[in-house]
Design an enzyme around this catalytic site. Sequence first.
Site, PDB file in Angstrom:
ATOM      1  N   LEU A   1       6.619  -8.861  -4.297  1.00  0.00           N
ATOM      2  CA  LEU A   1       5.417  -9.028  -3.499  1.00  0.00           C
ATOM      3  C   LEU A   1       5.610  -8.228  -2.220  1.00  0.00           C
ATOM      4  O   LEU A   1       6.719  -8.163  -1.687  1.00  0.00           O
ATOM      5  CB  LEU A   1       5.183 -10.502  -3.155  1.00  0.00           C
ATOM      6  CG  LEU A   1       4.894 -11.472  -4.301  1.00  0.00           C
ATOM      7  CD1 LEU A   1       4.757 -12.889  -3.771  1.00  0.00           C
ATOM      8  CD2 LEU A   1       3.643 -11.069  -5.063  1.00  0.00           C
ATOM      9  N   ASP A   2       4.540  -7.615  -1.733  1.00  0.00           N
ATOM     10  CA  ASP A   2       4.635  -6.919  -0.455  1.00  0.00           C
ATOM     11  C   ASP A   2       5.141  -7.871   0.621  1.00  0.00           C
ATOM     12  O   ASP A   2       4.937  -9.087   0.543  1.00  0.00           O
ATOM     13  CB  ASP A   2       3.266  -6.383  -0.034  1.00  0.00           C
ATOM     14  CG  ASP A   2       2.748  -5.293  -0.960  1.00  0.00           C
ATOM     15  OD1 ASP A   2       3.556  -4.720  -1.703  1.00  0.00           O
ATOM     16  OD2 ASP A   2       1.526  -5.034  -0.922  1.00  0.00           O
ATOM     17  N   LYS A   3       5.765  -7.311   1.631  1.00  0.00           N
ATOM     18  CA  LYS A   3       6.294  -8.120   2.734  1.00  0.00           C
ATOM     19  C   LYS A   3       5.255  -9.095   3.269  1.00  0.00           C
ATOM     20  O   LYS A   3       5.544 -10.271   3.495  1.00  0.00           O
ATOM     21  CB  LYS A   3       6.778  -7.202   3.859  1.00  0.00           C
ATOM     22  CG  LYS A   3       7.223  -7.945   5.112  1.00  0.00           C
ATOM     23  CD  LYS A   3       7.602  -6.980   6.229  1.00  0.00           C
ATOM     24  CE  LYS A   3       7.967  -7.730   7.498  1.00  0.00           C
ATOM     25  NZ  LYS A   3       8.306  -6.808   8.612  1.00  0.00           N
TER      26      LYS A   3
ATOM     27  N   THR B   1       2.493 -10.208   1.814  1.00  0.00           N
ATOM     28  CA  THR B   1       1.789 -10.998   0.803  1.00  0.00           C
ATOM     29  C   THR B   1       2.604 -12.255   0.538  1.00  0.00           C
ATOM     30  O   THR B   1       3.826 -12.175   0.384  1.00  0.00           O
ATOM     31  CB  THR B   1       1.619 -10.199  -0.507  1.00  0.00           C
ATOM     32  OG1 THR B   1       0.791  -9.066  -0.253  1.00  0.00           O
ATOM     33  CG2 THR B   1       0.983 -11.048  -1.598  1.00  0.00           C
TER      34      THR B   1
ATOM     35  N   ARG C   1      -4.486  -4.150  -3.365  1.00  0.00           N
ATOM     36  CA  ARG C   1      -4.967  -3.658  -2.081  1.00  0.00           C
ATOM     37  C   ARG C   1      -5.708  -2.330  -2.232  1.00  0.00           C
ATOM     38  O   ARG C   1      -6.789  -2.134  -1.666  1.00  0.00           O
ATOM     39  CB  ARG C   1      -3.795  -3.518  -1.112  1.00  0.00           C
ATOM     40  CG  ARG C   1      -3.082  -4.840  -0.831  1.00  0.00           C
ATOM     41  CD  ARG C   1      -1.747  -4.638  -0.128  1.00  0.00           C
ATOM     42  NE  ARG C   1      -1.898  -4.025   1.172  1.00  0.00           N
ATOM     43  CZ  ARG C   1      -0.866  -3.584   1.900  1.00  0.00           C
ATOM     44  NH1 ARG C   1       0.372  -3.665   1.427  1.00  0.00           N
ATOM     45  NH2 ARG C   1      -1.075  -3.054   3.085  1.00  0.00           N
TER      46      ARG C   1
END
Length: 332
Positions: free
Chosen positions: A143-145, A147, A253
């Site tokens: 997961l993105d930082k 998110t 995104r």
Amino acid sequence: MAQDVEEISLRVPDSRSGDRIDRVLAGLVADMSRARLQTLIRDGQVSVGGRTIVEPRYRVNAGDLVHLRIPPTQPAILQPEPIALEIVHEDADLIVISKPAGLTVHPGAGTPSGTLVNALLHHCAGSLSGIGGIERPGIVHRLDKDTSGLMVVAKTDAAHRHLSAQFADHGRTGDLERGYLAIIWGAPERRRGTIDAPLARSPQNPEKMAVRRGGREAITHFEVLDTYSDPEGRPLASLIECRLETGRTHQIRVHLAHIGHPLLGDPVYGGGFRSKERLMSERQRQALAGLGRQALHAYLLALRHPSRDEILRFESDLPGEMRSLVDALTET
């Protein structure tokens, strides 16, 4: 006390005569991945009839005696760190956590420590059997930082291999499910839809992804759950659910920005929609400022357990900052 080298001897069955040695070993040594076995072969840890083999493509014959040496798992180079984690589920094979926004998954350039991997090395001390020969947690998805939401991490080489296969399939033929809740600007024309647009690195900024012809296949399904209006009755924002059919970097995104409905709070892909904030009430603007990141949460994760014949299913409520934003958007 130092661990002993594990040694395994086996005969090549008639059915595998003429096959590659790495494939034969992968079929006979259940708890090790083929990639790990290829590394052991190249490191001179495999012999056939007493002769060391260093080429994974070496063809074996029926009845060959293969000897495999498995060195002890090496300690991780990364350092364990006592970072608090929200554990949703844990057993001998895997661990499911609810990752908070702001926590980077893996150390990298500019983030040498303070990551999820550092935290898991501390939490799982003594219970990791080694992924690829290194004592470390097996990251099978990210997961993105900024998110938040559910992540599963493998604790053994066998679990890592099994889970990686599920994520590579993306639930097309298996039991894997991943669901995300997102708050987007405006409202799509349709309540349900699919975004099928290939993704690649942006030619203008290699740190960003972009929809590009010739990029990697990327498919996102969405459904609008609720729409919030501005004082004039026009769609201001929407709460949607997204399901992934592929798992590309920044996929949700970029896809949502591509159709003109980027995530609220996304400074990378939603910067052109900052003017929308003028349509918000003071409470809504404060809630958006309090969010401090893109409004994306991995709320659903379902998968088949790597060693038990059962489906694990987990759901995670919206974190407080996203819930506050929804509450503010709901005001009349």
